[in-house]
Write a protein that holds these residues in place. Structure first.
Motif, PDB file in Angstrom:
ATOM      1  N   VAL A 226      32.650 109.169  19.905  1.00  0.00           N
ATOM      2  CA  VAL A 226      32.027 109.430  21.202  1.00  0.00           C
ATOM      3  C   VAL A 226      30.514 109.507  21.053  1.00  0.00           C
ATOM      4  CG1 VAL A 226      31.924 111.001  23.181  1.00  0.00           C
ATOM      5  CG2 VAL A 226      34.073 110.716  21.923  1.00  0.00           C
ATOM      6  N   ASP A 227      29.810 108.733  21.854  1.00  0.00           N
ATOM      7  CA  ASP A 227      28.350 108.778  21.901  1.00  0.00           C
ATOM      8  C   ASP A 227      27.908 108.773  23.353  1.00  0.00           C
ATOM      9  OD1 ASP A 227      27.363 108.426  19.004  1.00  0.00           O
ATOM     10  OD2 ASP A 227      28.832 106.803  19.187  1.00  0.00           O
ATOM     11  N   VAL A 228      26.615 109.008  23.549  1.00  0.00           N
ATOM     12  CA  VAL A 228      26.030 108.953  24.884  1.00  0.00           C
ATOM     13  C   VAL A 228      24.791 108.083  24.822  1.00  0.00           C
ATOM     14  CG1 VAL A 228      25.043 110.267  26.808  1.00  0.00           C
ATOM     15  CG2 VAL A 228      26.891 111.258  25.441  1.00  0.00           C
ATOM     16  N   CYS A 229      24.748 107.050  25.642  1.00  0.00           N
ATOM     17  CA  CYS A 229      23.559 106.222  25.791  1.00  0.00           C
ATOM     18  C   CYS A 229      23.469 105.813  27.255  1.00  0.00           C
ATOM     19  CB  CYS A 229      23.603 105.005  24.867  1.00  0.00           C
ATOM     20  SG  CYS A 229      25.046 103.942  25.065  1.00  0.00           S
ATOM     21  N   GLU A 230      22.235 105.543  27.700  1.00  0.00           N
ATOM     22  CA  GLU A 230      22.005 105.255  29.116  1.00  0.00           C
ATOM     23  C   GLU A 230      22.622 106.342  30.002  1.00  0.00           C
ATOM     24  OE1 GLU A 230      23.381 101.282  29.852  1.00  0.00           O
ATOM     25  OE2 GLU A 230      22.052 100.393  28.348  1.00  0.00           O
ATOM     26  N   LYS A 231      22.667 107.572  29.463  1.00  0.00           N
ATOM     27  CA  LYS A 231      23.163 108.749  30.171  1.00  0.00           C
ATOM     28  C   LYS A 231      24.637 108.635  30.558  1.00  0.00           C
ATOM     29  CE  LYS A 231      20.340 110.820  33.008  1.00  0.00           C
ATOM     30  NZ  LYS A 231      19.400 111.109  34.125  1.00  0.00           N
ATOM     31  N   ARG A 232      25.396 107.897  29.764  1.00  0.00           N
ATOM     32  CA  ARG A 232      26.839 107.776  30.011  1.00  0.00           C
ATOM     33  C   ARG A 232      27.601 107.825  28.689  1.00  0.00           C
ATOM     34  NH1 ARG A 232      28.411 102.306  29.106  1.00  0.00           N
ATOM     35  NH2 ARG A 232      26.653 100.861  28.985  1.00  0.00           N
ATOM     36  N   TYR A 233      28.874 108.224  28.779  1.00  0.00           N
ATOM     37  CA  TYR A 233      29.729 108.232  27.598  1.00  0.00           C
ATOM     38  C   TYR A 233      30.004 106.800  27.152  1.00  0.00           C
ATOM     39  CZ  TYR A 233      31.133 113.208  28.001  1.00  0.00           C
ATOM     40  OH  TYR A 233      31.166 114.579  28.032  1.00  0.00           O
ATOM     41  N   VAL A 234      29.977 106.606  25.849  1.00  0.00           N
ATOM     42  CA  VAL A 234      30.332 105.316  25.256  1.00  0.00           C
ATOM     43  C   VAL A 234      31.279 105.605  24.098  1.00  0.00           C
ATOM     44  CG1 VAL A 234      29.489 103.263  24.064  1.00  0.00           C
ATOM     45  CG2 VAL A 234      28.140 104.271  25.906  1.00  0.00           C
ATOM     46  N   PHE A 235      32.316 104.782  23.973  1.00  0.00           N
ATOM     47  CA  PHE A 235      33.364 105.056  23.002  1.00  0.00           C
ATOM     48  C   PHE A 235      33.501 103.930  21.978  1.00  0.00           C
ATOM     49  CE2 PHE A 235      34.318 107.061  27.057  1.00  0.00           C
ATOM     50  CZ  PHE A 235      34.457 108.392  26.671  1.00  0.00           C
ATOM     51  N   ALA A 248      18.769 106.406  25.611  1.00  0.00           N
ATOM     52  CA  ALA A 248      18.461 105.118  24.992  1.00  0.00           C
ATOM     53  C   ALA A 248      19.393 104.032  25.510  1.00  0.00           C
ATOM     54  CB  ALA A 248      18.593 105.229  23.471  1.00  0.00           C
ATOM     55  N   ALA A 249      18.945 102.790  25.395  1.00  0.00           N
ATOM     56  CA  ALA A 249      19.767 101.666  25.824  1.00  0.00           C
ATOM     57  C   ALA A 249      20.995 101.541  24.934  1.00  0.00           C
ATOM     58  CB  ALA A 249      18.953 100.374  25.770  1.00  0.00           C
ATOM     59  N   CYS A 250      22.116 101.176  25.528  1.00  0.00           N
ATOM     60  CA  CYS A 250      23.349 101.010  24.767  1.00  0.00           C
ATOM     61  C   CYS A 250      23.347  99.645  24.084  1.00  0.00           C
ATOM     62  CB  CYS A 250      24.561 101.107  25.687  1.00  0.00           C
ATOM     63  SG  CYS A 250      24.798 102.716  26.466  1.00  0.00           S
ATOM     64  N   PRO A 251      23.490  99.618  22.773  1.00  0.00           N
ATOM     65  CA  PRO A 251      23.531  98.333  22.068  1.00  0.00           C
ATOM     66  C   PRO A 251      24.830  97.596  22.338  1.00  0.00           C
ATOM     67  CG  PRO A 251      23.998 100.109  20.552  1.00  0.00           C
ATOM     68  CD  PRO A 251      23.639 100.754  21.857  1.00  0.00           C
ATOM     69  N   PRO A 252      24.822  96.262  22.210  1.00  0.00           N
ATOM     70  CA  PRO A 252      26.063  95.502  22.415  1.00  0.00           C
ATOM     71  C   PRO A 252      27.078  95.839  21.334  1.00  0.00           C
ATOM     72  CG  PRO A 252      24.346  94.105  21.500  1.00  0.00           C
ATOM     73  CD  PRO A 252      23.694  95.396  21.862  1.00  0.00           C
ATOM     74  N   THR A 253      28.321  95.651  21.670  1.00  0.00           N
ATOM     75  CA  THR A 253      29.397  95.953  20.724  1.00  0.00           C
ATOM     76  C   THR A 253      30.246  94.709  20.489  1.00  0.00           C
ATOM     77  OG1 THR A 253      30.876  96.654  22.496  1.00  0.00           O
ATOM     78  CG2 THR A 253      29.533  98.361  21.446  1.00  0.00           C
ATOM     79  N   MET A 254      30.888  94.713  19.363  1.00  0.00           N
ATOM     80  CA  MET A 254      31.786  93.621  19.014  1.00  0.00           C
ATOM     81  C   MET A 254      33.141  94.229  18.640  1.00  0.00           C
ATOM     82  SD  MET A 254      30.007  90.757  19.225  1.00  0.00           S
ATOM     83  CE  MET A 254      30.930  89.592  18.213  1.00  0.00           C
ATOM     84  N   GLN A 255      34.198  93.536  18.982  1.00  0.00           N
ATOM     85  CA  GLN A 255      35.508  93.993  18.567  1.00  0.00           C
ATOM     86  C   GLN A 255      36.358  92.801  18.182  1.00  0.00           C
ATOM     87  OE1 GLN A 255      37.084  94.664  23.168  1.00  0.00           O
ATOM     88  NE2 GLN A 255      37.565  96.158  21.619  1.00  0.00           N
TER      89      GLN A 255
END
Length: 420
Positions: A226-235, A248-255
């Motif tokens: 769990v992290d927070v970026c752009e003032k929102r939860y990111v998983f 901070a800006a959320c970096p792109p993710t790869m899956q």
């Protein structure tokens, strides 16, 4: 001398007698070391769990349930115990400001130093509110706990017997080397039917965000990073470094393709169920808080009541009610990223390392309380146990309040009688 000896002998006899009745263990201040019942230990063994394997907690307000999940020998988690929450205060929806009586919703982290064996509520552990998301949105409050004594002022309160077991799960996991355990607090089980029921609620966008973390766990049975970026939860975004600013800006993710396929299948099933649920009349909605405006009203009411001013018996409300149901579609927000180490089919033999939440707890200004929970040598500095003085004052006010959820009569702890 003989008189004092006789008194001492009498006291010791009383203690031994109490031990036969099963209360001396707690009365001597050893309740924090009480082992889990053998029945639960046997269940853990049957499920492929060890006594000290990692744990995770899930809370559902509307259902009034607290679940303890534990890691199995294949790396995935399974529920080991479920408890009926004795009391929680406020309504569905997040906590906004101190005094709004809201029990938190979101993803929180408990470190060893947040465990309080000397709580005036039998046993307790601090949830870690406010976390990075809360602080990014200016939300305030302190001393939000899971504790015993069946009395709540913004906390999740259990009976003493229940919290003894829940505390033991966390304590044993720390002994086994878990650095922190995750608490996932939801307004309700985030099924398609429930999301459809609350699709017109003012808190719906917040709940859609929480659902991304809910889904990540449902697909993998591994607590999400769990992290927070752009003032929102990111998983499960491993590109976000520890301690990254919540704004901070959320970096792109790869899956991986396998994980993408697994989640796409899960989401398609959900969308179909959500669409079908919008055409049906579900059960009645539970009250929910109407945002910051109502939270401030309740906070002012709480402060006035604490000062002894004459106020209404129940806190003020903006009487928010959901408008008539309208056609809706399933949430289209980006799905949570599931760990690439979990295959699409999630076979039982697939080992998955439980991630360690990156968010460190907030260190309150309150004086720390002593803790007897063993802390592994590799455990980072963690927040001290906060004082509970203001909770006690709020609870005294709340005893006659009809807005407190839970019909179980309050159980008073005898531990306070032995505190200096």
């Amino acid at each position: 001398m003989k008189i004092r000896t006789a008194i001492f002998a009498s006291l010791m006899a009383s203690v031994l007698l109490a031990g036969c009745q099963g209360s001396a263990f707690d009365d001597l201040g050893m309740k924090a070391e009480k082992p889990l019942p053998q029945k639960i230990v046997a269940q853990m063994k049957a499920k492929g769990m060890t006594r000290t394997s990692p744990v995770m907690v899930r809370i559902f307000k509307e259902e009034g349930v607290l679940e303890v999940w534990k890691q199995k020998n294949n790396g995935r988690y399974d529920m080991i115990s479920s408890y009926e929450i004795c009391k929680w205060s406020g309504k569905l929806g997040p906590k906004f400001v101190e005094g709004d009586r809201q029990a938190p919703e979101g993803f929180y982290t408990v470190y060893p130093a947040q465990m309080n064996p000397n709580s005036q509520y039998y046993l307790a552990f601090n949830m870690g509110f406010p976390n990075a998301y809360d602080r990014a949105h200016g939300r305030t409050g302190q001393h939000l706990m899971v504790h015993g004594a069946c009395s709540s002022a913004g906390c999740y309160s259990m009976t003493d017997e229940q919290v003894s077991e829940i505390y033991a799960f966390g304590r044993d996991a720390f002994v086994g080397g878990q650095r922190a355990f995750q608490i996932q607090a939801f307004p309700f089980r985030m099924t398609a039917a429930n999301m459809a029921r609350y699709r017109n609620d003012s808190n719906y966008e917040f709940w859609k965000m929480l659902k991304q973390g809910y889904d990540a766990f449902e697909v993998t049975k591994v607590p999400p990073k769990v992290d927070v970026c752009e003032k929102r939860y990111v998983f499960n975004n491993n590109a976000i470094p520890s301690g990254s600013p919540a704004t901070a800006a959320c970096p792109p993710t790869m899956q991986s393709e396998a994980i993408s396929t697994a989640f796409t299948s899960y989401h398609k099933t959900y969308e179909a169920a959500f669409s079908a649920a919008t055409t049906k009349s579900g059960k009645a909605l539970s009250p929910s808080i109407a945002g910051l405006a109502e939270a401030k009203l309740v906070s002012a009411w709480s402060a006035a009541r604490a000062r002894g001013e004459k106020v209404s018996r129940e806190p003020p409300s903006l009487n928010y009610s959901a408008p008539a149901a309208t056609p809706a579609t399933a949430p289209t927000s980006a799905p949570a990223v599931v760990p690439a180490s979990v295959p699409a089919s999630v076979p039982a033999s697939a080992p998955v390392a439980a991630p360690v939440p990156a968010q460190a707890p907030v260190t309150p200004e309150a004086a720390p309380a002593a803790t007897s929970v063993p802390v592994p040598s590799n455990n980072p500095a963690a927040a001290p146990v906060p004082a509970e003085n203001n909770i006690m004052a709020q609870d005294a006010i709340e005893q006659a309040d009809t807005t407190v959820t839970g019909a179980v009569p309050e159980k008073k702890s005898l531990w306070g009688m032995f505190k200096k």
